[in-house]
Scaffold this active site. Structure first.
Site, PDB file in Angstrom:
ATOM      1  N   TYR A  34      -6.775   2.410   5.460  1.00  0.00           N
ATOM      2  CA  TYR A  34      -5.968   1.649   5.233  1.00  0.00           C
ATOM      3  C   TYR A  34      -5.802   0.801   6.718  1.00  0.00           C
ATOM      4  O   TYR A  34      -5.463  -0.331   6.243  1.00  0.00           O
ATOM      5  CB  TYR A  34      -4.579   2.520   4.803  1.00  0.00           C
ATOM      6  CG  TYR A  34      -3.822   3.125   5.854  1.00  0.00           C
ATOM      7  CD1 TYR A  34      -4.020   3.050   6.973  1.00  0.00           C
ATOM      8  CD2 TYR A  34      -3.700   4.260   5.409  1.00  0.00           C
ATOM      9  CE1 TYR A  34      -3.151   3.709   7.814  1.00  0.00           C
ATOM     10  CE2 TYR A  34      -3.150   5.318   6.086  1.00  0.00           C
ATOM     11  CZ  TYR A  34      -3.324   5.131   7.842  1.00  0.00           C
ATOM     12  OH  TYR A  34      -3.109   6.168   8.551  1.00  0.00           O
ATOM     13  N   CYS A  45      26.403  41.004   9.312  1.00  0.00           N
ATOM     14  CA  CYS A  45      26.410  43.008   9.005  1.00  0.00           C
ATOM     15  C   CYS A  45      26.449  43.231   9.989  1.00  0.00           C
ATOM     16  O   CYS A  45      25.264  43.529  10.912  1.00  0.00           O
ATOM     17  CB  CYS A  45      25.052  43.066   8.129  1.00  0.00           C
ATOM     18  SG  CYS A  45      24.967  44.938   7.880  1.00  0.00           S
ATOM     19  N   GLU A  75       0.861  -1.160  -0.372  1.00  0.00           N
ATOM     20  CA  GLU A  75       0.237  -0.077  -0.324  1.00  0.00           C
ATOM     21  C   GLU A  75       0.928   1.803  -0.067  1.00  0.00           C
ATOM     22  O   GLU A  75       1.948   0.806   0.314  1.00  0.00           O
ATOM     23  CB  GLU A  75      -1.151   0.389   1.118  1.00  0.00           C
ATOM     24  CG  GLU A  75      -1.391  -0.757   1.189  1.00  0.00           C
ATOM     25  CD  GLU A  75      -2.283  -1.311   3.226  1.00  0.00           C
ATOM     26  OE1 GLU A  75      -2.297  -0.341   3.023  1.00  0.00           O
ATOM     27  OE2 GLU A  75      -2.821  -2.277   3.106  1.00  0.00           O
ATOM     28  N   CYS A 103      21.404  49.865   9.040  1.00  0.00           N
ATOM     29  CA  CYS A 103      20.975  48.566   7.920  1.00  0.00           C
ATOM     30  C   CYS A 103      19.489  48.826   7.804  1.00  0.00           C
ATOM     31  O   CYS A 103      18.832  48.288   8.138  1.00  0.00           O
ATOM     32  CB  CYS A 103      21.726  47.379   8.619  1.00  0.00           C
ATOM     33  SG  CYS A 103      21.971  46.139   6.943  1.00  0.00           S
ATOM     34  N   CYS A 139      23.921  44.997   2.047  1.00  0.00           N
ATOM     35  CA  CYS A 139      23.120  46.061   1.950  1.00  0.00           C
ATOM     36  C   CYS A 139      23.762  47.593   1.427  1.00  0.00           C
ATOM     37  O   CYS A 139      24.650  47.478   1.881  1.00  0.00           O
ATOM     38  CB  CYS A 139      22.403  46.469   3.723  1.00  0.00           C
ATOM     39  SG  CYS A 139      24.139  46.823   4.220  1.00  0.00           S
TER      40      CYS A 139
HETATM   41  S1  IVH Z   1      -0.913   0.876   8.572  1.00  0.00           S
HETATM   42  C1  IVH Z   1      -1.246  -0.983  12.350  1.00  0.00           C
HETATM   43  N1  IVH Z   1      -1.315   1.905   6.021  1.00  0.00           N
HETATM   44  O1  IVH Z   1       2.122   6.141   8.986  1.00  0.00           O
HETATM   45  C2  IVH Z   1      -0.160  -0.173  11.255  1.00  0.00           C
HETATM   46  N2  IVH Z   1      -0.391   3.478   7.602  1.00  0.00           N
HETATM   47  O2  IVH Z   1       4.429   4.991  10.619  1.00  0.00           O
HETATM   48  C3  IVH Z   1      -0.723   1.148  11.331  1.00  0.00           C
HETATM   49  N3  IVH Z   1       0.389   5.340   6.886  1.00  0.00           N
HETATM   50  O3  IVH Z   1       0.663   6.491  11.180  1.00  0.00           O
HETATM   51  C4  IVH Z   1      -0.811   1.884  10.338  1.00  0.00           C
HETATM   52  N4  IVH Z   1      -0.042   5.224   4.929  1.00  0.00           N
HETATM   53  O4  IVH Z   1      -0.400   7.785   9.750  1.00  0.00           O
HETATM   54  C5  IVH Z   1      -0.793   2.217   7.544  1.00  0.00           C
HETATM   55  N5  IVH Z   1      -1.048   2.238   3.929  1.00  0.00           N
HETATM   56  C6  IVH Z   1      -0.680   2.884   5.074  1.00  0.00           C
HETATM   57  C7  IVH Z   1      -0.633   3.940   5.376  1.00  0.00           C
HETATM   58  C8  IVH Z   1       0.048   4.084   6.941  1.00  0.00           C
HETATM   59  C9  IVH Z   1       0.491   6.140   5.199  1.00  0.00           C
HETATM   60  C10 IVH Z   1       0.599   5.851   8.152  1.00  0.00           C
HETATM   61  C11 IVH Z   1       0.030   5.984   9.361  1.00  0.00           C
HETATM   62  C12 IVH Z   1       0.836   5.505  10.469  1.00  0.00           C
HETATM   63  C13 IVH Z   1       2.426   5.906   9.728  1.00  0.00           C
HETATM   64  C14 IVH Z   1       2.994   5.099  10.389  1.00  0.00           C
END
Ligand code: IVH
Length: 705
Positions: free
Chosen positions: A241, A448, A129, A454, A426
């Site tokens: 996500y 300066c 992801e 200045c 300046c």
């Molecule tokens: S999963 C238990 N998936 O990254 C896992 N986090 O460094 C929880 N983030 O706090 C996070 N894209 O703000 C996950 N596809 C993704 C993400 C993601 C961005 C951010 C999120 C998290 C941080 C962790």
């Protein structure tokens, strides 16, 4: 509010149609705003105006690329609030471990196999992801309805931003479809696309309002607004996500869970995919890296999540980090370009900062034209010369930096090494000095020596003077100030206040394009409103080095009045040691502040400017603390009923006397004030042999102190 959600209107509107409508909305709303703010004769009622605003926000959320520089959504510069209620998440919001190379990813996989006792031949399926660079949010749904939305906060407790999150078109108020658990926390990232971010900053710049360093800060600032209509007007997006607390399981794999989230009405990134076997991860990582510049929003890596949820559960967490997921981060974005020039900028304190003027280059979606070179030593160390090809880098929110010179690309004959100017750019052309520390050691800073004489420093100082934490004069931003400065209308802070009462000068303004009678009236009113000012702001606005907002507040409390402050400064400048000791003894004031204050007030031109300014103002006394009372530094606990004062009042009283008020009794407690009904706290205090006072004893002690 009945319906704060952005209005996306008919779903079949074309991009062309949306563009036309957004243009019309921008014009129409600007006219309504003019009628409202300038003429003070609104053309429509609030509800009608809000409907336009929602329509605009809805279209912008659907077509982020169409956000106009003059969009009404970008006009509000309100600062994020700090006063949201705290909410505890149903399940903690965790973070991710990072891998920076393939070997670290291999370690991650090996750990999983070891933990689950899997054979090496067993393929591991993962989701891949995008790691979107925004801020995470937790959305609590009960019976399919959004009941609460919060920021991540410290992972356990976040801020309640429900009303604001409700305004995002990507966040469903009610879950669609079927099969959702009765109770579920849906998690994802709130973010802003590049186009929306750029347009928002361009509009803010034109208004001298605050700009944000990067889309993530802009998203965070936009979400954390006290007024949800401001959030509604910003084209924020949300990708789901993950999930937290749920009343029932709803999927067997991560991939399936993402599909469910999509079915229920969330945006799930189209870029996410599933690989059957861990060997495919690296290829997908490269593919994301390739696509990254064209995505239109920031990602700083990819996230691999083990697909099987039963395995996720067995692996669970190590501290705050899941063993079943990892973020594979991208290297900072780099590009090559040409150094066309090296410019020297003069800051408010006279420090000279070299800046590389680059041939414009796109680095990960942002056009970079300047890179800081920090100081003369840095230029020498990297041997950066005008005409060189350099590698520049943008990492997250930092200002672009020059990584190195591409020596192979250096022209022949070679350009000469950069000679740091010995004379300030300046108009005063002062000699540049190298700063030394108190101990006489040379630092990297070149300065300066013109100070207030200045013009560059003076203008920078004026900008500080009118800034938010200083005099905060509405309608007098950096742009107006620079123009006034150039015209000679404002050369020192006192001039601002003189201007407000100087008819001939105002006539000059009136003759100027863009300054109508109303805007002059508003400006004069804004200046007059600041003629009475708190001592702390006054001190901060003087621009004494090392005296920031906090130190200024300390000095204000320490001296109490402008008269006391200014006469102490005069003594200090004249070499009086007890004045120096008095200042040094104040909380968090060190030698650097004493030296800086002495140097500042030793300069005639500074003293003259401060005196000119003071006569224009009414400077309010600060409430002086009684730090050297018998109560200073003591910890007090109130228990039982109080009769003649309220708890809050007793607490404030103690704090004024420099004491700390605690809620529970421990060895660290000094005084326990016990009223009728005091129970276990009193017993503990007795057991510990602490000083115990009745309310009357406390009050007389407080009066004496
Ligand atoms: S999963 C238990 N998936 O990254 C896992 N986090 O460094 C929880 N983030 O706090 C996070 N894209 O703000 C996950 N596809 C993704 C993400 C993601 C961005 C951010 C999120 C998290 C941080 C962790």
């Amino acid at each position: 509010m009945a319906d704060p959600a952005p209005d996306t209107g008919p779903s079949d509107i074309s991009e062309e149609g949306a563009a036309i409508e957004l243009e019309r909305l921008a014009k129409e709303m600007a006219e309504h705003e003019r009628l409202y703010y300038v003429e003070q004769a609104p053309g429509v009622d609030d509800a009608a105006y809000d409907a336009l605003k929602r329509r605009n926000a809805g279209l912008e959320a659907r077509f982020p690329a169409l956000v106009r520089a003059d969009s009404p959504s970008l006009r509000v510069g309100a600062a994020p609030s700090t006063s949201f209620a705290a909410v505890r998440h149903g399940a903690p919001m965790l973070s991710l471990d990072n891998a920076f190379n393939a070997a670290e990813v291999a370690d991650f996989i090996a750990r999983i196999r070891r933990f689950l006792k899997l054979a090496a031949a067993e393929p591991l399926a993962f989701t891949v992801e995008p790691k979107i660079d925004g801020l995470s949010a937790n959305l609590r749904y009960e019976q399919g309805r959004l009941v609460q939305g919060a920021t991540r906060g410290d992972g356990r407790t976040g801020e309640d931003v429900t009303l604001n999150l409700r305004t995002l078109a990507d966040i469903p108020e009610r879950l669609k479809g079927t099969g959702w658990p009765e109770r579920i926390e849906v998690r994802g990232e709130v973010y802003l696309g590049h186009a929306a971010f750029a347009a928002m900053n361009a509009a803010a710049e034109a208004l001298d309002a605050r700009t944000y360093a990067n889309p993530r800060n802009a998203a965070s600032g936009s979400l954390r607004q006290i007024d949800p209509t401001i959030t509604a007007a910003r084209p924020l997006r949300f990708f789901a996500y993950a999930w937290g607390d749920t009343s029932a399981p709803f999927a067997e794999t991560q991939w399936e869970a993402l599909q469910r989230l999509r079915d229920w009405g969330f945006q799930v990134s189209d870029l996410s995919l599933r690989v059957e076997n861990e060997d495919a991860l690296e290829v997908q990582y490269r593919a994301f890296e390739d696509r990254r510049p064209r995505l239109g929003f920031d990602i700083d890596g990819v996230v691999y999540k083990l697909d099987r949820l039963d395995w996720q559960e067995r692996l669970s967490f190590a501290g705050r980090i899941p063993r079943w997921a990892i973020a594979h981060k991208f290297a900072p974005e780099q590009a090559r370009t040409l150094v066309n020039d090296i410019e020297i900028q003069v800051g408010r304190t006279g420090a000279l900062t070299p800046v590389a003027k680059l041939a414009p280059i796109n680095v990960g979606g942002v056009v970079v034209q300047n890179a800081t070179l920090h100081n003369a030593d840095e230029i020498a160390r990297k041997d950066i010369r005008v005409g060189d090809t350099v590698v520049i880098q943008r990492a997250g929110d930092v200002i672009p930096q020059v990584v190195e010179v591409v020596l192979d690309a250096r022209s022949s004959p070679e350009p000469p090494p950069f000679a740091f100017p010995q004379i300030c750019p300046c108009p005063l052309k002062t000699a540049v000095t190298r700063e030394t520390t108190g101990g006489g050691v040379e630092t990297v800073v070149r300065r300066c020596t013109g100070e207030m004489a200045c013009p560059f420093q003076r203008l920078e100082h004026l900008k500080l003077f009118v800034s938010r934490k200083a005099f905060d004069i509405e309608g007098l931003g950096e742009r107006q100030l620079s123009a006034f400065y150039e015209d000679g209308l404002v050369r020192e802070p006192a001039d601002i206040f003189r201007l407000a009462r100087d008819e001939p000068a105002l006539a000059v303004l009136r003759a100027r394009e863009g300054y109508g009678e109303t805007s002059i009236r508003n400006l004069v009113a804004a200046i007059e409103a600041r003629r009475t000012i708190a001592l702390a702001r006054f001190i901060f606005a003087l621009g004494i080095r090392h005296v920031g907002e906090t130190t200024a507040a300390t000095l204000a409390r320490g001296y109490g009045s402008a008269e006391a402050f200014l006469s102490a400064m005069d003594l200090l400048a004249a070499g009086d040691t007890s004045a120096a000791e008095e200042l040094d003894a104040m909380d968090q004031v060190g030698g650097a502040v004493v030296d800086a204050a002495r140097a500042y007030f030793a300069e005639d031109h500074n003293r003259v400017r401060v005196a000119n300014l003071s006569v224009q103002l009414t400077i309010e006394d600060a409430e002086a603390p009684q730090a050297d009372t018998a109560m200073a530094g003591k910890t007090v606990v109130f228990t039982g009923a109080l009769e003649s004062v309220t708890r809050d009042e007793a607490k404030a009283q103690a704090e004024r006397l420099g004491a700390k008020v605690a809620g529970s009794v421990s060895k660290k407690t000094d005084i326990v004030v016990a009223g009728p009904g005091a129970g276990s706290k009193l017993k503990t205090a007795e057991a510990l042999g602490l000083q115990i006072l009745s309310e009357a004893e406390w009050l007389s002690l407080a009066r004496e102190a």
